[in-house]
Scaffold this active site. Sequence first.
Site, PDB file in Angstrom:
ATOM      1  N   GLU A 195       0.967  -1.287  -0.133  1.00 31.29           N
ATOM      2  CA  GLU A 195      -0.042  -0.090  -0.027  1.00 31.29           C
ATOM      3  C   GLU A 195       0.967   1.314   0.181  1.00 31.29           C
ATOM      4  O   GLU A 195       1.932   1.212   0.672  1.00 31.29           O
ATOM      5  CB  GLU A 195      -0.928   0.004   1.272  1.00 31.29           C
ATOM      6  CG  GLU A 195      -2.067   1.007   1.035  1.00 31.29           C
ATOM      7  CD  GLU A 195      -1.654   2.537   1.481  1.00 31.29           C
ATOM      8  OE1 GLU A 195      -2.394   3.242   1.163  1.00 31.29           O
ATOM      9  OE2 GLU A 195      -0.724   2.540   2.321  1.00 31.29           O
ATOM     10  N   CYS A 214      -8.670   5.937  -4.688  1.00 25.33           N
ATOM     11  CA  CYS A 214      -7.872   5.106  -3.576  1.00 25.33           C
ATOM     12  C   CYS A 214      -8.905   4.383  -2.955  1.00 25.33           C
ATOM     13  O   CYS A 214      -9.960   5.090  -2.232  1.00 25.33           O
ATOM     14  CB  CYS A 214      -7.119   5.925  -2.847  1.00 25.33           C
ATOM     15  SG  CYS A 214      -6.306   5.081  -1.457  1.00 25.33           S
ATOM     16  N   ASP A 263      -6.955   9.023  -8.129  1.00 25.89           N
ATOM     17  CA  ASP A 263      -5.742   8.573  -8.612  1.00 25.89           C
ATOM     18  C   ASP A 263      -5.988   9.006 -10.315  1.00 25.89           C
ATOM     19  O   ASP A 263      -6.951   8.699 -11.064  1.00 25.89           O
ATOM     20  CB  ASP A 263      -5.529   7.125  -8.511  1.00 25.89           C
ATOM     21  CG  ASP A 263      -5.436   6.799  -7.136  1.00 25.89           C
ATOM     22  OD1 ASP A 263      -4.800   7.810  -6.366  1.00 25.89           O
ATOM     23  OD2 ASP A 263      -5.939   5.848  -6.516  1.00 25.89           O
ATOM     24  N   GLU A 282      -2.592  -1.312  -9.420  1.00 22.31           N
ATOM     25  CA  GLU A 282      -2.229  -2.414  -9.987  1.00 22.31           C
ATOM     26  C   GLU A 282      -3.692  -3.345 -10.373  1.00 22.31           C
ATOM     27  O   GLU A 282      -3.721  -3.849 -11.527  1.00 22.31           O
ATOM     28  CB  GLU A 282      -1.606  -3.341  -8.733  1.00 22.31           C
ATOM     29  CG  GLU A 282      -0.377  -2.714  -8.568  1.00 22.31           C
ATOM     30  CD  GLU A 282      -0.323  -1.932  -7.409  1.00 22.31           C
ATOM     31  OE1 GLU A 282       0.902  -1.630  -6.767  1.00 22.31           O
ATOM     32  OE2 GLU A 282      -1.258  -1.291  -7.072  1.00 22.31           O
ATOM     33  N   ARG A 294       1.884  10.924  -6.136  1.00 23.34           N
ATOM     34  CA  ARG A 294       1.445  11.367  -4.947  1.00 23.34           C
ATOM     35  C   ARG A 294       2.338  11.259  -3.739  1.00 23.34           C
ATOM     36  O   ARG A 294       2.867   9.919  -3.558  1.00 23.34           O
ATOM     37  CB  ARG A 294       0.100  10.618  -4.639  1.00 23.34           C
ATOM     38  CG  ARG A 294      -0.431  11.302  -3.167  1.00 23.34           C
ATOM     39  CD  ARG A 294      -1.721  10.462  -2.641  1.00 23.34           C
ATOM     40  NE  ARG A 294      -2.652  10.775  -3.877  1.00 23.34           N
ATOM     41  CZ  ARG A 294      -3.672   9.700  -3.812  1.00 23.34           C
ATOM     42  NH1 ARG A 294      -3.860   8.816  -3.027  1.00 23.34           N
ATOM     43  NH2 ARG A 294      -4.744   9.687  -4.810  1.00 23.34           N
TER      44      ARG A 294
END
Length: 273
Positions: free
Chosen positions: A80, A180, A187, A220, A248
């Site tokens: 993560e 997210c 994102d 992913e 980020r």
Amino acid sequence: MFEDSLLGKPAEYTGRYDPRLLFPIARADAREGLGITEPLPFIGQDIWNAFELSWLDKSGRPRAGLAEIVVRADSSHIIESKSFKLYLNSFNQTRVGDSERLRQMLVQDLSEACGAPVNVTLLPATANHAFPIDLFNGEVIDDLEVDINYYGPPEPLYLSVSGDNQISESLVSHVFRSNCPVTNQPDWASIQIRYLGRRIEREGLLRYLVSYRTHNGFHENCIEHIFMDLMRQCRPMQLSVYGRFTRRGGLDINPYRCTEGMGMPGNIRLIRQ
């Protein structure tokens, strides 16, 4: 899964080395939902670029550099991203020594967390050749005259093919957005799709990519989701999906999945990265 972690919560950045900050997440959980089973229907890798990397040398002097981290798609876990940032920042006040010692520590910790060997390349902060800005090769589909009024969840039925001839081409979109699953922050990414097969209808592909706009998924997982939907709906002979996500917290994540024989991509940097 996240309730007992620091994810999605205010966190104090420690300056002391602590590999326990890494939070691995099993790939199998998301893949099960996509119907992905062993052997994997793709090969690939996740390319992480770290732009905020600092440590202390043996004399206590701060050092700074860049890191490229490559994680194999067949590793058992991803990491993560917030936990990755916390982990990298734990080197800030740690006397590591030279950059090779730091690289070895990164390789050991990240490989253990991911469940497979991870490749780490360190570059000095003065490396003007690192991560050169480039463009995705391919036809950009973002300006198509098409009405869109659906923004999620992802809808694979938008995908279709036409004609009987096999063509080879590359299609690109810069308007991809997902969210997210931990913080619900947006994102942003550019997506490149290369394939050999019947012609993929561009209007439907654009509608499909836009249908991720309110979807919660790790980078992913989103790229694997796109890959699987394209394989099932369009049935190309060869396929690759490459996502270059914006940075980020000093990290960008760039997953790549392809069929056998397509080869691994270069680590280019797009203008938004």
